[in-house]
Scaffold this active site. Structure first.
Site, PDB file in Angstrom:
ATOM      1  N   HIS A   1       0.691  -0.742   0.202  1.00  0.00           N
ATOM      2  CA  HIS A   1      -0.102   0.049  -0.386  1.00  0.00           C
ATOM      3  C   HIS A   1       0.755   1.241  -0.131  1.00  0.00           C
ATOM      4  O   HIS A   1       1.303   1.043   0.572  1.00  0.00           O
ATOM      5  CB  HIS A   1      -0.929   0.114   0.821  1.00  0.00           C
ATOM      6  CG  HIS A   1      -0.504   0.194   1.926  1.00  0.00           C
ATOM      7  ND1 HIS A   1       0.078  -0.894   2.988  1.00  0.00           N
ATOM      8  CD2 HIS A   1      -0.002   1.289   3.076  1.00  0.00           C
ATOM      9  CE1 HIS A   1       0.704  -0.623   4.401  1.00  0.00           C
ATOM     10  NE2 HIS A   1       0.449   0.445   4.705  1.00  0.00           N
TER      11      HIS A   1
ATOM     12  N   GLU B   1      -8.554   5.143   9.849  1.00  0.00           N
ATOM     13  CA  GLU B   1      -8.085   4.384   7.944  1.00  0.00           C
ATOM     14  C   GLU B   1      -8.789   4.215   7.468  1.00  0.00           C
ATOM     15  O   GLU B   1      -9.920   3.726   7.972  1.00  0.00           O
ATOM     16  CB  GLU B   1      -6.530   3.495   8.266  1.00  0.00           C
ATOM     17  CG  GLU B   1      -7.175   2.102   8.790  1.00  0.00           C
ATOM     18  CD  GLU B   1      -6.154   1.123   8.516  1.00  0.00           C
ATOM     19  OE1 GLU B   1      -4.545   1.560   8.730  1.00  0.00           O
ATOM     20  OE2 GLU B   1      -6.132   0.649   7.672  1.00  0.00           O
TER      21      GLU B   1
ATOM     22  N   GLN C   1      -3.163   3.794   1.378  1.00  0.00           N
ATOM     23  CA  GLN C   1      -4.278   3.976   2.719  1.00  0.00           C
ATOM     24  C   GLN C   1      -4.327   5.305   3.530  1.00  0.00           C
ATOM     25  O   GLN C   1      -3.476   6.010   3.369  1.00  0.00           O
ATOM     26  CB  GLN C   1      -3.190   3.066   3.638  1.00  0.00           C
ATOM     27  CG  GLN C   1      -3.370   2.619   5.454  1.00  0.00           C
ATOM     28  CD  GLN C   1      -2.204   2.379   5.970  1.00  0.00           C
ATOM     29  OE1 GLN C   1      -0.960   2.836   5.694  1.00  0.00           O
ATOM     30  NE2 GLN C   1      -2.321   1.264   6.880  1.00  0.00           N
TER      31      GLN C   1
ATOM     32  N   HIS D   1       3.948   7.619   3.742  1.00  0.00           N
ATOM     33  CA  HIS D   1       4.955   6.356   3.800  1.00  0.00           C
ATOM     34  C   HIS D   1       4.314   4.777   2.530  1.00  0.00           C
ATOM     35  O   HIS D   1       3.372   5.446   1.917  1.00  0.00           O
ATOM     36  CB  HIS D   1       4.825   5.276   4.955  1.00  0.00           C
ATOM     37  CG  HIS D   1       3.287   4.867   5.501  1.00  0.00           C
ATOM     38  ND1 HIS D   1       2.678   5.001   6.122  1.00  0.00           N
ATOM     39  CD2 HIS D   1       3.344   3.032   5.142  1.00  0.00           C
ATOM     40  CE1 HIS D   1       1.471   4.664   5.839  1.00  0.00           C
ATOM     41  NE2 HIS D   1       2.121   3.006   5.959  1.00  0.00           N
TER      42      HIS D   1
ATOM     43  N   GLU E   1       6.995   0.640   5.046  1.00  0.00           N
ATOM     44  CA  GLU E   1       6.361  -0.066   6.337  1.00  0.00           C
ATOM     45  C   GLU E   1       6.774  -1.763   6.014  1.00  0.00           C
ATOM     46  O   GLU E   1       6.142  -1.333   4.458  1.00  0.00           O
ATOM     47  CB  GLU E   1       5.220   0.245   6.173  1.00  0.00           C
ATOM     48  CG  GLU E   1       4.395  -1.101   7.431  1.00  0.00           C
ATOM     49  CD  GLU E   1       2.830  -0.180   7.708  1.00  0.00           C
ATOM     50  OE1 GLU E   1       2.236   0.589   6.011  1.00  0.00           O
ATOM     51  OE2 GLU E   1       2.275  -0.750   8.861  1.00  0.00           O
TER      52      GLU E   1
HETATM   53 CO    CO Z   1       0.732   1.324   6.531  1.00  0.00          CO
END
Ligand code: CO
Length: 150
Positions: A8, A44, A55, A79, A129
């Protein structure tokens, strides 16, 4: 370890409802998952893009990682999530290679994933991540899996 996909792209948004409406209106994107993650201080919404997600992250307060990001940078890309088969093993390997990590140990992310963050300093300025999605890589002892683990 192996990077399996872009799981994502995380966006920091000030208004989740507005951000969802924008993606629905412009791209016809559909929300496939919603969750509040108190440990992260975010609400989220996940929008499916093929096998990956956008996301959208709205902070629950100013003194949260995404809240501080918004105060510093305004809305935008926050991110990138890389899909891996085993976050714990990947994190150990990256640490052994000298990568600077935010998390010393994997932790629980949204939608039942196991995650760990690498620090943007020493990661090309990008907050990364690592994401292990149990839906994508089921426990091999409980049946088949889509991909074999490294
Ligand atoms: Co994330």
């Amino acid at each position: 370890m192996k990077l399996l996909r872009i799981d994502h792209v995380g966006y920091a948004v000030t208004d989740l409802r507005e951000a969802v409406a924008y993606h629905e209106r412009l791209y016809g994107a559909e929300v496939t998952h919603r969750e509040e993650v108190p440990a992260e201080g975010v609400r989220e919404a996940l929008l499916a893009v093929g096998e990956s997600y956008i996301q959208l992250l709205e902070p629950t307060g100013e003194e949260t990682p995404v809240g501080r990001f918004l105060a510093r940078n305004g809305p935008g890309v926050h991110h990138i999530g890389y899909g891996v088969a085993d976050v714990e093993a990947s994190l150990a390997e990256l640490q052994a290679k000298g990568a600077r990590t935010v998390d010393d140990h994997p932790r629980r992310g949204s939608r039942g994933c196991t995650v760990a963050f690498l620090h943007p300093k020493g990661a090309m300025g990008v907050l990364v991540e690592l994401v292990e999605d149990p839906g994508l890589f089921p426990d091999p002892t409980s049946g088949g899996s889509l991909h074999s683990a490294e």
